[in-house]
Motif scaffolding. Structure first.
Motif, mmCIF file in Angstrom:
data_model
loop_
_atom_site.group_PDB
_atom_site.id
_atom_site.type_symbol
_atom_site.label_atom_id
_atom_site.label_comp_id
_atom_site.label_asym_id
_atom_site.label_seq_id
_atom_site.Cartn_x
_atom_site.Cartn_y
_atom_site.Cartn_z
ATOM 1 N N GLN A 224 3.841 -3.190 -60.722
ATOM 2 C CA GLN A 224 5.051 -2.524 -61.221
ATOM 3 C C GLN A 224 6.293 -3.318 -60.817
ATOM 4 O O GLN A 224 6.428 -3.767 -59.677
ATOM 5 N N ILE A 225 7.217 -3.452 -61.774
ATOM 6 C CA ILE A 225 8.484 -4.129 -61.500
ATOM 7 C C ILE A 225 9.208 -3.363 -60.383
ATOM 8 O O ILE A 225 9.253 -2.124 -60.405
ATOM 9 N N LEU A 226 9.768 -4.095 -59.439
ATOM 10 C CA LEU A 226 10.434 -3.444 -58.302
ATOM 11 C C LEU A 226 11.615 -2.582 -58.776
ATOM 12 O O LEU A 226 12.320 -2.960 -59.714
ATOM 13 N N PRO A 227 11.844 -1.449 -58.102
ATOM 14 C CA PRO A 227 12.950 -0.571 -58.501
ATOM 15 C C PRO A 227 14.295 -1.305 -58.538
ATOM 16 O O PRO A 227 15.131 -1.035 -59.398
ATOM 17 N N SER A 228 14.508 -2.262 -57.614
ATOM 18 C CA SER A 228 15.793 -2.966 -57.572
ATOM 19 C C SER A 228 16.040 -3.762 -58.857
ATOM 20 O O SER A 228 17.181 -4.004 -59.240
ATOM 21 N N LEU A 229 14.981 -4.152 -59.548
ATOM 22 C CA LEU A 229 15.155 -4.834 -60.840
ATOM 23 C C LEU A 229 15.207 -3.808 -61.971
ATOM 24 O O LEU A 229 16.031 -3.894 -62.873
ATOM 25 N N ARG A 230 14.321 -2.822 -61.894
ATOM 26 C CA ARG A 230 14.285 -1.815 -62.968
ATOM 27 C C ARG A 230 15.624 -1.126 -63.141
ATOM 28 O O ARG A 230 16.043 -0.810 -64.245
ATOM 29 N N GLU A 231 16.330 -0.927 -62.017
ATOM 30 C CA GLU A 231 17.595 -0.178 -62.115
ATOM 31 C C GLU A 231 18.696 -0.974 -62.827
ATOM 32 O O GLU A 231 19.710 -0.415 -63.220
ATOM 33 N N GLY B 156 7.606 0.068 -66.359
ATOM 34 C CA GLY B 156 7.461 -1.328 -65.918
ATOM 35 C C GLY B 156 6.149 -1.596 -65.202
ATOM 36 O O GLY B 156 6.110 -2.335 -64.223
ATOM 37 N N ILE B 157 5.071 -0.990 -65.700
ATOM 38 C CA ILE B 157 3.755 -1.192 -65.062
ATOM 39 C C ILE B 157 2.880 -2.069 -65.972
ATOM 40 O O ILE B 157 2.719 -1.768 -67.158
ATOM 41 N N TYR B 158 2.320 -3.128 -65.388
ATOM 42 C CA TYR B 158 1.572 -4.097 -66.187
ATOM 43 C C TYR B 158 0.206 -4.372 -65.565
ATOM 44 O O TYR B 158 0.004 -4.216 -64.362
ATOM 45 N N GLU B 159 -0.712 -4.795 -66.439
ATOM 46 C CA GLU B 159 -2.072 -5.140 -65.999
ATOM 47 C C GLU B 159 -2.058 -6.543 -65.390
ATOM 48 O O GLU B 159 -1.194 -7.362 -65.739
ATOM 49 N N GLU B 160 -3.093 -6.813 -64.589
ATOM 50 C CA GLU B 160 -3.187 -8.121 -63.949
ATOM 51 C C GLU B 160 -3.135 -9.266 -64.966
ATOM 52 O O GLU B 160 -2.457 -10.266 -64.767
ATOM 53 N N LYS B 161 -3.848 -9.084 -66.110
ATOM 54 C CA LYS B 161 -3.901 -10.204 -67.063
ATOM 55 C C LYS B 161 -2.521 -10.500 -67.673
ATOM 56 O O LYS B 161 -2.270 -11.603 -68.146
ATOM 57 N N GLN B 162 -1.621 -9.533 -67.628
ATOM 58 C CA GLN B 162 -0.286 -9.769 -68.190
ATOM 59 C C GLN B 162 0.613 -10.550 -67.238
ATOM 60 O O GLN B 162 1.596 -11.137 -67.666
#
Ligand SMILES: C[S@@+](CC[C@H](N)C(=O)[O-])C[C@H]1O[C@@H](n2cnc3c(N)ncnc32)[C@H](O)[C@@H]1O
Length: 274
Positions: free
Chosen positions: A186-193, A155-161
């Motif tokens: 990066q998407i927070l762990p609480s959402l990723r889970e 869940g890691i994204y670039e600024e332009k995304q």
């Protein structure tokens, strides 16, 4: 030096890809396949397409198949893609959830690519559900490509995304990682889970989900390369795991002329289970 792809070799790929993924490659796609896969052959140290065909068929893990599909199709995706559908869902969410006995939401993002779609679903629910934290929410996110799934899991994204996302959504959903010129989000762990990512081929993998019920299914911009027979069967399976009233979201360029007895068009490429 570019490796040539003979008609005979191309036909082997056509047959195999149709059987495995339901994608029917027209004869005109010979140049596309050759162009897009030459680099892969070089990476693998292979000197002919026949050798690559054998490599592909022998790889029972499905990893190379995912690579092949990514090379000849597209993984393009983005956060809050198909704006009209999210607008529609804002108005429809309460009705969809009103008949629920438990505060439990199950959603399938089929063909999730690098994760923007399942994470958007969570960001959307975070904005539109009262007491978001009190709901038991699980998103199943599947794709045929291991490469995009491994991106999605992190869940890691670039600024332009992420730059077009409203500030308050950004703050609630991402953490900044990295330093200096290398900042990422990066998407927070609480959402990723809340998301379970799985390698799953919609066409050939056994339909393991038949005992599940999904409040919504997203299968957007995935079936564009499927032929009619394959698309029919994939949609039929979806309808068996959607309760009455549940929406199925397709890509905005996709429409259904089949399944009229089980699905009704109710919004922009949105179909409701009858
Ligand atoms: C263009 S992306 C769409 C991503 C997202 N649904 C969206 O609309 O933004 C299509 C995805 O479908 C996946 N895909 C293609 N054929 C598939 C199949 N047979 N089973 C599962 N996934 C498949 C591709 O790997 C790709 O990641």
């Amino acid at each position: 030096m570019e490796i040539e792809l003979s008609t005979k070799e191309f036909n082997l790929f056509r047959q195999y890809i149709y059987e495995k993924v339901g994608i029917s490659l027209s004869e005109q796609k010979n140049t596309l396949v050759k162009g897009r896969l030459n680099k892969r052959l070089n990476q693998l140290g292979l000197t002919s397409f026949h050798a690559y065909y054998e490599y592909l068929v022998r790889d029972t893990s499905g990893e190379e198949l995912g690579f092949f599909v990514s090379a000849i199709s597209t993984n393009v995706t983005s956060f809050f893609r198909e704006t009209a559908q999210w607008k529609w869902l804002e108005g429809a969410l309460l009705t969809i959830l009103q008949s629920k006995k438990e505060k439990k939401i199950r959603i399938w993002s089929a063909g999730c690519s690098s994760g923007e779609e399942p994470y958007t679903i969570l960001m959307f629910l975070q904005e539109n559900l009262q007491n978001f934290e009190s709901w038991d929410i699980k998103i199943l996110a599947t794709d045929i490509s291991e490469k995009v799934l491994s991106h999605a899991i992190h869940g890691i994204y670039e600024e332009k995304q992420i730059e077009s996302l409203p500030k308050h959504i950004l703050l609630k959903s991402f953490q900044k990682i990295g330093q200096g010129n290398n900042i990422k989000y990066q998407i927070l762990p609480s959402l990723r889970e809340k998301v379970t990512f799985r390698l799953y081929n919609l066409v050939t993998d056994p339909f393991i989900l038949k005992n599940n019920q999904f409040d919504m299914i997203f299968c957007r911009n995935v079936m564009i390369y499927f032929d009619d027979v394959t698309r029919f069967e994939v949609i039929r399976r979806f309808t068996t795991i959607m309760p009455k009233g549940a929406p199925l979201f397709l890509g905005s360029s996709e429409s259904l002329t089949t399944h009229r007895d089980t699905l009704k068009l109710i919004g922009s490429s949105i179909y409701q289970r009858l």
